[in-house]
Write an enzyme that holds these catalytic residues in place. Structure first.
Site, PDB file in Angstrom:
ATOM      1  N   TYR A  56      -2.213  -0.243  10.030  1.00  0.00           N
ATOM      2  CA  TYR A  56      -2.413  -0.806   8.702  1.00  0.00           C
ATOM      3  C   TYR A  56      -1.130  -0.671   7.872  1.00  0.00           C
ATOM      4  CZ  TYR A  56      -3.960  -1.081   3.829  1.00  0.00           C
ATOM      5  OH  TYR A  56      -4.069  -1.399   2.492  1.00  0.00           O
TER       6      TYR A  56
ATOM      7  N   SER B 141       0.827  -1.202   0.000  1.00  0.00           N
ATOM      8  CA  SER B 141       0.000   0.000   0.000  1.00  0.00           C
ATOM      9  C   SER B 141       0.858   1.247   0.000  1.00  0.00           C
ATOM     10  CB  SER B 141      -0.900   0.005   1.247  1.00  0.00           C
ATOM     11  OG  SER B 141      -1.526   1.262   1.419  1.00  0.00           O
TER      12      SER B 141
END
Length: 335
Positions: free
Chosen positions: A162, A137
């Site tokens: 995350y 990501s």
């Protein structure tokens, strides 16, 4: 060149997160190329399950698609797939997504993104695959000030759990690639959007509130920039990468990381005004301060992608949001 020829005629591809946003679009593209796709997903209720079921319904129209419901954290379930289906390629898109959700629900991220990814690596170790591709990501760049974000940049200061799990995935994949000769490619996605998208993402939430005449919340008083990437561009990037396992790097690992982003950050307020035009409605707006875990801007340097594949995302937000709005109105029966 025909995709099946590029992958040597092999057609067993395991797509984890197969009922998810990117997983759905990738699976559909692979099926249209004549591949056999095994979709794996736990169908959790992080967002509306009915949307995941609608995606699966479309995929099940293809005779070469098989869906298996299961959790990445269930090692036995994964091993059974590798034993019986013998996938040649694995695209790991299954993960607990979302930056803000990780602040309140860290356990979900440890189970799916850490233990789940470890299980994938272990299965690729014991049941060798031609190539493991996995989702990282743009969040790994944290609050990096240097732009555009390059895969050569240090990413040691995540601002959300995350992001930390995604950086950890990259480190784990490198170790397994080096130790067990697993060709592995990590893909740092930049704010993916499009039809059949994720309802937890800003553009989708904005659309829902706009059509319901509700107020949208805009953080950092609208002063943010994002490298919005249309889902079809993400899929094209993955299709380029699947047949091309990385060569050994200086550490002796068959390992590579790429950014897949539009290489063109857009002002958040421009993105919102484009969405308003595509929906034909104006939003009521509430401006709020920056939220924990958020970053001011994202901006992908896609030099490596261009050098290795002659490809970079190019869909404009006008075109991409237009297609999203068209799907959104049809899906929710908005006149």
């Amino acid at each position: 060149m025909d995709f099946l020829k590029r992958i040597g005629g092999t057609e067993r591809i395991l797509v984890t997160g197969g009922a998810g946003f990117i997983g759905y679009h990738l699976s559909k593209a692979l099926l249209e190329q004549g591949c056999q796709v095994i979709g794996f997903d736990n169908m959790n209720d992080y967002y509306e399950v009915s949307l995941k079921e609608a995606r699966l319904k479309n995929l099940k129209e293809y005779g070469s698609f098989e869906f298996i419901k299961g959790d990445l954290a269930d090692k036995n379930a994964l091993e059974e797939i590798f034993k019986t289906r013998k996938p040649d390629y694995v695209v790991n898109l299954g993960a607990q997504a979302g930056v803000r959700y990780s602040i309140d629900n860290p356990d979900a991220y440890m189970q799916s993104n850490m233990i789940g990814f470890y299980n994938i690596l272990e299965c690729c170790r014991h049941y060798p695959v031609t190539h493991l591709i996995y989702a990282s990501s743009s969040s790994v760049y944290g609050a990096n000030k240097k732009v555009p974000f390059s895969v050569e940049d240090k990413v040691d200061n995540p601002v959300s759990l995350y992001a930390a799990t995604k950086k950890s995935n990259e480190l784990m994949a490198h170790a397994y690639s080096k130790l067990y000769d697993i060709p592995a490619t990590g893909l740092r996605f930049f704010t993916v959007y499009g039809p059949m998208g994720r309802p937890d993402m800003a553009y989708y939430k904005f659309a829902k509130k706009i059509v319901n005449n509700e107020t949208i919340q805009i953080y950092n008083n609208g002063d943010m920039m994002r490298d919005f990437t249309y889902v079809d561009d993400i899929v094209k990037g993955i299709l380029n990468i699947i047949p091309n396992p990385p060569a050994e790097n200086e550490a002796g690992a068959k390992y590579k990381v790429y950014n897949i982003g539009n290489n063109k950050p857009e002002k958040l307020m421009d993105y919102i005004s484009t969405l308003e035009k595509c929906l034909g409605m104006e939003a009521k707006k509430e401006f709020l301060p920056m939220q924990p875990g958020d970053v001011y801007q994202t901006y992908a340097d896609v030099t490596e992608l261009m050098n290795d594949f002659g490809f970079k995302p190019s869909t404009t937000i006008e075109e991409g949001l237009g297609k999203f709005a068209e799907w959104f109105k049809e899906y929710y029966n908005i006149g």
